[in-house]
Design an enzyme around this catalytic site. Sequence first.
Site, PDB file in Angstrom:
ATOM      1  N   MET A  15       0.911  -1.185   0.021  1.00 14.09           N
ATOM      2  CA  MET A  15       0.040  -0.024  -0.078  1.00 14.09           C
ATOM      3  C   MET A  15       0.896   1.011   0.036  1.00 14.09           C
ATOM      4  SD  MET A  15      -2.852  -1.091   2.863  1.00 14.09           S
ATOM      5  CE  MET A  15      -1.876  -2.222   3.898  1.00 14.09           C
ATOM      6  N   GLN A  75       8.730  -5.013  -4.869  1.00 12.56           N
ATOM      7  CA  GLN A  75       7.880  -4.801  -6.013  1.00 12.56           C
ATOM      8  C   GLN A  75       8.552  -3.521  -6.933  1.00 12.56           C
ATOM      9  OE1 GLN A  75       3.958  -2.533  -6.033  1.00 12.56           O
ATOM     10  NE2 GLN A  75       3.380  -4.874  -6.216  1.00 12.56           N
ATOM     11  N   CYS A 105      -1.531  -0.511 -10.124  1.00 14.22           N
ATOM     12  CA  CYS A 105      -1.713   0.935  -9.546  1.00 14.22           C
ATOM     13  C   CYS A 105      -2.461   1.532 -10.032  1.00 14.22           C
ATOM     14  CB  CYS A 105      -0.206   1.384  -9.195  1.00 14.22           C
ATOM     15  SG  CYS A 105      -0.528   3.123  -8.510  1.00 14.22           S
ATOM     16  N   ASN A 206      -7.043 -11.124  -4.066  1.00 13.82           N
ATOM     17  CA  ASN A 206      -6.966  -9.880  -3.384  1.00 13.82           C
ATOM     18  C   ASN A 206      -8.209  -8.925  -3.538  1.00 13.82           C
ATOM     19  OD1 ASN A 206      -5.201  -6.644  -4.106  1.00 13.82           O
ATOM     20  ND2 ASN A 206      -5.512  -7.540  -1.795  1.00 13.82           N
ATOM     21  N   GLY A 207      -8.570  -8.040  -2.584  1.00 17.69           N
ATOM     22  CA  GLY A 207      -9.518  -7.032  -2.838  1.00 17.69           C
ATOM     23  C   GLY A 207     -10.929  -7.412  -1.901  1.00 17.69           C
ATOM     24  N   GLU A 208     -11.174  -6.374  -1.111  1.00 20.01           N
ATOM     25  CA  GLU A 208     -12.398  -6.195  -0.213  1.00 20.01           C
ATOM     26  C   GLU A 208     -12.470  -7.568   0.806  1.00 20.01           C
ATOM     27  OE1 GLU A 208     -15.054  -3.671   0.140  1.00 20.01           O
ATOM     28  OE2 GLU A 208     -13.008  -2.906  -0.635  1.00 20.01           O
ATOM     29  N   GLY A 230      -4.834  -6.148   2.600  1.00 26.77           N
ATOM     30  CA  GLY A 230      -4.115  -4.965   3.023  1.00 26.77           C
ATOM     31  C   GLY A 230      -5.013  -3.956   4.050  1.00 26.77           C
ATOM     32  N   ARG A 231      -5.838  -3.079   3.681  1.00 26.13           N
ATOM     33  CA  ARG A 231      -6.594  -2.266   4.612  1.00 26.13           C
ATOM     34  C   ARG A 231      -7.409  -3.183   5.560  1.00 26.13           C
ATOM     35  NH1 ARG A 231     -10.507   0.815   0.834  1.00 26.13           N
ATOM     36  NH2 ARG A 231     -10.158  -1.205  -0.317  1.00 26.13           N
TER      37      ARG A 231
END
Length: 354
Positions: A15, A75, A105, A206-208, A230-231
């Site tokens: 992130m 990365q 990104c 990945n995601g939510e 992540g978040r």
Amino acid sequence: MFIQPGRPASVLAPMDGVTDFLMRRVLSQLMPFSYCVTEFLRVSGLVPPPHVFRRSMPELDSSAKTAVGTPVQLQLLGGDPEKLALSAQRAVECGASAIDLNFGCPAPTVNRHDGGATLLQYPDRIEGIVRAVRGSVPPHIPVSAKLRLGWDDPAAIEENAERVALGGASWITIHGRTRFQGYTPPAYWQPIGRVRRSLNIPVVANGEIWSLDDLKRCQDETGSSHFMIGRGALADLTLVAKCAQHLGISRSADCSTGEPEWLAVLEHICRSSRDARESDRRTVSRLKQWLNYAHKRRTIAWFDRVKQAQSSKDLMSAVRAVAGTQNHPTSLLGSSSALTARSTPFLTQNQLPT
């Protein structure tokens, strides 16, 4: 060590502006991640010199691992195959043990300069970049790629993912949104599952993923056993441990045991920031960004009482005041851990490199 077929994994998402060296150090102490991915290192003009790689990833001087032994993957971001290949080669010479390529990104400033998700419009270029980087580093060094579903068409993921595999990638990570969706919910996991079934390399979903129930649904829709978080990890201090337990991932002996606590975590970050000689403004920004994730997910209920603080001292005084006025600290936190002042096992003060 990194992604392996048949071996579940929970990965700390890169992130930008969040998961820097200090945060990787803290989060790997606190949560049982299989490995971490750095913020992207942009390759645009010249191939970065060694000190730039070490500034972006100080773990290069410690076998590419955090203080508790969690592996870290570097990365890279850019659009020039030759420069990226030379950069990957130099990174490995500096100590990198795995390379990831950023094709996801969505930031306009990045996309306007031929980086990140803009490459999703050019499958042949994606394949060429992966192939060039794969050929530039030793065979035992994994090379992976992170993609979104597409620039504006989610169906693009099928060709782009195939091109990544043809280029020789060890695995692929897919964020379940297009570039145009940004970070707006929902994430679409079913296309990730279709890609996973069509490729002969592992696919990381990945995601939510904000809760264990989210991970279970993602697992059902994708069939994957590899997940990048992540978040959600910042919003709920217990999430990664719950997911790891569900997936059957063993906790590192050096990783914290027991339920983490907000006050202890925030105090630890402040101490680590001082050790790293970080500016107080950066420390305050880091803490507020972290707490805001938790506030938005209703993990904590006291962000409004600390968000006006202008210094880390004032912010921590406000947090301690909240803790001291509660007879039942868990009422502050919704579904997460208690805000108490007692120490936790991961709170060590190992000196950070400066």
